[in-house]
Scaffold this active site. Structure first.
Site, PDB file in Angstrom:
ATOM      1  N   LYS A  14      24.853  -4.704 -11.514  1.00 54.45           N
ATOM      2  CA  LYS A  14      23.765  -4.744 -12.498  1.00 54.45           C
ATOM      3  C   LYS A  14      23.861  -6.006 -13.367  1.00 54.45           C
ATOM      4  O   LYS A  14      22.865  -6.655 -13.630  1.00 54.45           O
ATOM      5  CB  LYS A  14      23.789  -3.498 -13.394  1.00 54.45           C
ATOM      6  CG  LYS A  14      23.571  -2.190 -12.651  1.00 54.45           C
ATOM      7  CD  LYS A  14      23.389  -1.012 -13.616  1.00 54.45           C
ATOM      8  CE  LYS A  14      24.606  -0.720 -14.467  1.00 54.45           C
ATOM      9  NZ  LYS A  14      25.767  -0.198 -13.722  1.00 54.45           N
ATOM     10  N   ARG A  89      21.681   6.266 -19.458  1.00 52.04           N
ATOM     11  CA  ARG A  89      22.781   6.775 -18.645  1.00 52.04           C
ATOM     12  C   ARG A  89      22.881   8.286 -18.673  1.00 52.04           C
ATOM     13  O   ARG A  89      23.765   8.855 -18.023  1.00 52.04           O
ATOM     14  CB  ARG A  89      24.078   6.192 -19.168  1.00 52.04           C
ATOM     15  CG  ARG A  89      24.700   5.117 -18.258  1.00 52.04           C
ATOM     16  CD  ARG A  89      25.935   4.655 -18.942  1.00 52.04           C
ATOM     17  NE  ARG A  89      26.920   3.969 -18.210  1.00 52.04           N
ATOM     18  CZ  ARG A  89      27.114   2.655 -18.257  1.00 52.04           C
ATOM     19  NH1 ARG A  89      26.290   1.878 -18.907  1.00 52.04           N
ATOM     20  NH2 ARG A  89      28.137   2.127 -17.639  1.00 52.04           N
ATOM     21  N   ARG A 128      37.272  -6.961 -10.046  1.00 57.90           N
ATOM     22  CA  ARG A 128      36.797  -7.402 -11.356  1.00 57.90           C
ATOM     23  C   ARG A 128      37.883  -7.206 -12.405  1.00 57.90           C
ATOM     24  O   ARG A 128      38.034  -8.010 -13.309  1.00 57.90           O
ATOM     25  CB  ARG A 128      35.524  -6.612 -11.724  1.00 57.90           C
ATOM     26  CG  ARG A 128      34.865  -7.099 -12.981  1.00 57.90           C
ATOM     27  CD  ARG A 128      33.485  -6.505 -13.141  1.00 57.90           C
ATOM     28  NE  ARG A 128      33.517  -5.214 -13.786  1.00 57.90           N
ATOM     29  CZ  ARG A 128      32.447  -4.424 -13.967  1.00 57.90           C
ATOM     30  NH1 ARG A 128      31.272  -4.795 -13.508  1.00 57.90           N
ATOM     31  NH2 ARG A 128      32.550  -3.271 -14.568  1.00 57.90           N
ATOM     32  N   ARG A 134      38.245  -7.033 -19.097  1.00 58.33           N
ATOM     33  CA  ARG A 134      37.740  -5.769 -19.640  1.00 58.33           C
ATOM     34  C   ARG A 134      38.841  -4.726 -19.602  1.00 58.33           C
ATOM     35  O   ARG A 134      39.553  -4.603 -18.608  1.00 58.33           O
ATOM     36  CB  ARG A 134      36.524  -5.288 -18.823  1.00 58.33           C
ATOM     37  CG  ARG A 134      35.255  -5.991 -19.227  1.00 58.33           C
ATOM     38  CD  ARG A 134      34.081  -5.553 -18.380  1.00 58.33           C
ATOM     39  NE  ARG A 134      33.862  -4.120 -18.356  1.00 58.33           N
ATOM     40  CZ  ARG A 134      32.691  -3.568 -18.076  1.00 58.33           C
ATOM     41  NH1 ARG A 134      31.636  -4.329 -17.842  1.00 58.33           N
ATOM     42  NH2 ARG A 134      32.567  -2.263 -18.039  1.00 58.33           N
ATOM     43  N   ARG A 145      35.125   6.614 -14.896  1.00 57.39           N
ATOM     44  CA  ARG A 145      33.767   6.059 -15.022  1.00 57.39           C
ATOM     45  C   ARG A 145      32.890   6.510 -13.851  1.00 57.39           C
ATOM     46  O   ARG A 145      31.713   6.815 -14.036  1.00 57.39           O
ATOM     47  CB  ARG A 145      33.830   4.531 -15.106  1.00 57.39           C
ATOM     48  CG  ARG A 145      34.310   4.092 -16.485  1.00 57.39           C
ATOM     49  CD  ARG A 145      34.697   2.638 -16.523  1.00 57.39           C
ATOM     50  NE  ARG A 145      33.597   1.767 -16.187  1.00 57.39           N
ATOM     51  CZ  ARG A 145      33.750   0.527 -15.734  1.00 57.39           C
ATOM     52  NH1 ARG A 145      34.950   0.033 -15.558  1.00 57.39           N
ATOM     53  NH2 ARG A 145      32.701  -0.205 -15.480  1.00 57.39           N
TER      54      ARG A 145
HETATM   55  P1  AMP Z   1      28.928  -1.096 -18.782  1.00 58.55           P
HETATM   56  O1  AMP Z   1      29.190  -2.473 -19.298  1.00 58.55           O
HETATM   57  O2  AMP Z   1      27.452  -0.818 -18.647  1.00 58.55           O
HETATM   58  O3  AMP Z   1      29.697  -0.791 -17.534  1.00 58.55           O
HETATM   59  O4  AMP Z   1      29.466  -0.076 -19.892  1.00 58.55           O
HETATM   60  C1  AMP Z   1      30.816  -0.033 -20.262  1.00 58.55           C
HETATM   61  C2  AMP Z   1      31.091   1.243 -21.044  1.00 58.55           C
HETATM   62  O5  AMP Z   1      30.281   1.255 -22.229  1.00 58.55           O
HETATM   63  C3  AMP Z   1      30.769   2.542 -20.325  1.00 58.55           C
HETATM   64  O6  AMP Z   1      31.826   2.970 -19.502  1.00 58.55           O
HETATM   65  C4  AMP Z   1      30.531   3.476 -21.505  1.00 58.55           C
HETATM   66  O7  AMP Z   1      31.748   3.885 -22.083  1.00 58.55           O
HETATM   67  C5  AMP Z   1      29.822   2.575 -22.504  1.00 58.55           C
HETATM   68  N1  AMP Z   1      28.348   2.598 -22.335  1.00 58.55           N
HETATM   69  C6  AMP Z   1      27.546   1.563 -21.946  1.00 58.55           C
HETATM   70  N2  AMP Z   1      26.262   1.930 -21.910  1.00 58.55           N
HETATM   71  C7  AMP Z   1      26.240   3.254 -22.247  1.00 58.55           C
HETATM   72  C8  AMP Z   1      25.202   4.212 -22.361  1.00 58.55           C
HETATM   73  N3  AMP Z   1      23.927   3.914 -22.100  1.00 58.55           N
HETATM   74  N4  AMP Z   1      25.551   5.469 -22.743  1.00 58.55           N
HETATM   75  C9  AMP Z   1      26.828   5.804 -23.011  1.00 58.55           C
HETATM   76  N5  AMP Z   1      27.861   4.946 -22.908  1.00 58.55           N
HETATM   77  C10 AMP Z   1      27.574   3.672 -22.532  1.00 58.55           C
END
Ligand code: AMP
Length: 193
Positions: A14, A89, A128, A134, A145
């Site tokens: 993404k 999400r 990654r 991260r 996750r």
């Molecule tokens: P991402 O960068 O989109 O993979 O998000 C990293 C982490 O941020 C996720 O594993 C969640 O802990 C949190 N996170 C990101 N977007 C959301 C969302 N829309 N709802 C809840 N948690 C989120």
């Protein structure tokens, strides 16, 4: 406005594809993951609270991310459209997004879902983890996750399927091949408007 959701499990590409889509279409990129990481780096109360969940690979509570998206929509009144990345999400987030957009006489045009096998996802996330810096790219957290995705996030695609806005796009292949699949779907819809 043309509002697009880029959907898919962690590691589906993404972030990479969002960057290319923004460069091509000039959408305003709203990545809740990036917004949360920014709050963490600034050590805000919201960031410190969110970090507890993110470090474990769990979703941050709905009201936190919905509040963040609501402010971002208000702060960007004159954009060609929003590209939502990593949001919604949960089904509750999807419902909240529809309500927030409705207040602005807007709606989601399409949800493009990147389709990647679980085996490929784990491979990509581990790779990654070696370079991203991260804290949530290690094996234990990756597993949580993916579980969170299967349990809470994958029902979001049913939500958009009901309104016929969900489209699957092949998420394996080269970055350019995947990008082509996405732009084909966007172009056929943008040009219809
Ligand atoms: P991402 O960068 O989109 O993979 O998000 C990293 C982490 O941020 C996720 O594993 C969640 O802990 C949190 N996170 C990101 N977007 C959301 C969302 N829309 N709802 C809840 N948690 C989120």
């Amino acid at each position: 406005m043309f509002n697009l959701i880029l959907f898919g499990p962690p590691g589906s590409g993404k972030g990479t594809q969002s960057e290319k889509l923004i460069a091509k279409y000039n959408f305003k990129h709203l990545s809740t993951g990036d917004l949360l990481r920014n709050e963490i780096s600034k050590k805000t109360p919201l960031g410190l609270e969110a970090k507890k969940f993110m470090d474990k690979g769990q979703l941050v509570p709905d009201e936190v991310v919905i509040g963040m998206i609501s402010s971002a929509l208000d702060n960007n009144p004159n954009v060609v459209g929003f590209l939502f990345d990593g949001f919604p999400r949960t089904a509750a987030q999807a419902e909240a997004l529809d309500k927030l957009l409705e207040l602005k006489h807007q709606s989601i045009n399409v949800m493009l879902a990147l389709d990647v096998s679980e085996e490929e996802l784990v491979k990509r996330l581990q790779k990654r983890g070696e370079t991203s810096g991260r804290t949530d790219d290690n094996q234990q957290v990756i597993r949580t996750r993916i579980l969170e995705y299967n349990r809470k996030t994958s029902p979001v695609s049913d939500y958009y399927r009901k309104s016929k806005k969900a489209v699957m796009v092949k998420g394996e292949g080269t970055i350019e091949e995947i990008f082509k699949g996405l732009t084909k779907e966007i172009d056929s819809r943008i040009h219809k408007k």
